[in-house]
Design a protein around this motif. Structure first.
Motif, short mmCIF file in Angstrom:
data_model
loop_
_atom_site.label_atom_id
_atom_site.label_comp_id
_atom_site.label_asym_id
_atom_site.label_seq_id
_atom_site.Cartn_x
_atom_site.Cartn_y
_atom_site.Cartn_z
N LEU A 45 -72.30 -6.08 83.96
CA LEU A 45 -71.11 -5.24 84.01
C LEU A 45 -70.50 -5.22 85.39
N LEU A 46 -71.35 -5.17 86.41
CA LEU A 46 -70.86 -5.09 87.79
C LEU A 46 -70.72 -6.46 88.44
N SER A 47 -71.07 -7.51 87.70
CA SER A 47 -71.04 -8.87 88.25
C SER A 47 -71.84 -8.95 89.55
N ALA A 48 -72.98 -8.25 89.55
CA ALA A 48 -73.85 -8.21 90.72
C ALA A 48 -75.19 -8.82 90.34
N GLY A 49 -75.31 -10.11 90.57
CA GLY A 49 -76.54 -10.79 90.20
C GLY A 49 -77.74 -10.32 90.99
N ALA A 50 -77.52 -9.72 92.15
CA ALA A 50 -78.65 -9.25 92.97
C ALA A 50 -79.44 -8.15 92.26
N TRP A 108 -67.89 13.31 85.98
CA TRP A 108 -67.48 12.33 86.99
C TRP A 108 -67.95 10.93 86.62
N GLY A 109 -69.13 10.83 86.01
CA GLY A 109 -69.60 9.53 85.56
C GLY A 109 -68.68 8.92 84.51
N LEU A 110 -68.22 9.75 83.57
CA LEU A 110 -67.29 9.26 82.55
C LEU A 110 -65.94 8.89 83.17
N VAL A 111 -65.51 9.66 84.16
CA VAL A 111 -64.24 9.35 84.84
C VAL A 111 -64.33 8.00 85.55
N VAL A 112 -65.43 7.77 86.26
CA VAL A 112 -65.60 6.50 86.96
C VAL A 112 -65.64 5.34 85.98
N LEU A 113 -66.33 5.51 84.86
CA LEU A 113 -66.38 4.46 83.85
C LEU A 113 -65.01 4.19 83.26
N TYR A 116 -62.87 2.32 85.78
CA TYR A 116 -63.28 0.92 85.88
C TYR A 116 -62.74 0.10 84.71
N LEU A 117 -62.85 0.62 83.49
CA LEU A 117 -62.35 -0.10 82.33
C LEU A 117 -60.83 -0.26 82.38
N PHE A 118 -60.13 0.80 82.82
CA PHE A 118 -58.67 0.72 82.95
C PHE A 118 -58.29 -0.31 84.00
N TYR A 119 -59.01 -0.32 85.11
CA TYR A 119 -58.67 -1.25 86.19
C TYR A 119 -58.87 -2.70 85.75
N VAL A 144 -60.32 -9.10 89.60
CA VAL A 144 -61.29 -8.83 88.53
C VAL A 144 -62.72 -8.75 89.06
N TYR A 145 -63.04 -9.54 90.07
CA TYR A 145 -64.43 -9.61 90.52
C TYR A 145 -64.65 -9.00 91.90
N ASP A 146 -63.83 -9.37 92.87
CA ASP A 146 -64.10 -8.97 94.25
C ASP A 146 -63.83 -7.49 94.49
N VAL A 147 -62.72 -6.99 94.00
CA VAL A 147 -62.38 -5.58 94.25
C VAL A 147 -63.39 -4.63 93.61
N PRO A 148 -63.79 -4.82 92.33
CA PRO A 148 -64.82 -3.92 91.78
C PRO A 148 -66.13 -3.98 92.53
#
Length: 200
Positions: A45-50, A108-113, A116-119, A144-148
């Protein structure tokens, strides 16, 4: 009666949680399996392979835990099947009380989610719109990838700083003034106190 350590048990132990469920520990196995899959889903989801590095200790724990459970079953000292990570202590009433106390955190967790989906949706629209006129493959990669990932990185740093600073100290006006305990009724005064009162 000792159980055989066969090939089927080894294969099931290689899958996080399945070795526990193979021995009848369904709650324990589901806890490990959901944790393993949750880390993997979060990394996608976060495109964070680490983040997938965290899957290794979960896998190792699940593998050796399945053999540890088998040893306890052989000795007749098998532990109770419970959910891991404190989930076994949370019934429906306690969960409702927790949500009532932490409703702002959940909100706040739902707001952040939602943000993110809207963005991500808006970023795809913008990249497609400009892609009709220009070669903007780099714009899609940035939006799509770098900013998130940059936003998540800033959030992690801010959370780390918040933990380092610790809880906020209460202001001086919030600290109640010390009030000495009052004398209990019927308690006789000492002779020293009577003498001091007479001198005054």
């Amino acid at each position: 009666m000792n159980r055989k350590h066969g090939l089927l048990f080894f294969i099931s132990s290689c899958i996080p949680g399945c070795g526990q469920m193979h021995q009848g520990y369904m709650k324990r196995g589901m806890s490990l399996l959901m944790t393993f899959c949750g880390i993997f889903a979060l990394a996608i989801l976060l495109s964070a392979g680490a983040l997938t590095v965290l899957m290794l200790p979960v896998w190792l724990y699940a593998f050796f835990d399945s053999y540890n459970l088998r040893a306890h079953l052989d000795l007749g000292t098998a532990p109770e099947d419970v959910f891991l990570f404190g989930l076994s202590d949370m019934d429906s009433r306690q969960m409702s009380a927790l949500l009532q106390k932490r409703h702002s955190l959940v909100g706040w967790g739902l707001v952040v989610l939602g943000v993110y989906l809207f963005y991500t949706t808006a970023a795809d629209w913008i990249a497609d719109f400009f892609g009709q006129f220009f070669d903007t493959w780099w714009l899609r990669s940035i939006l799509v990838y770098d900013v998130p990932r940059l936003a998540v990185t800033i959030g992690v740093i801010a959370l780390g700083i918040w933990f380092i600073r610790g809880p906020r100290k209460a202001p001086a006006e919030d600290i109640p003034a010390f009030t000495p305990p009052s004398r209990e009724d019927g308690q006789e005064r000492s002779q020293e106190e009577v003498r001091q009162d007479e001198q005054q």
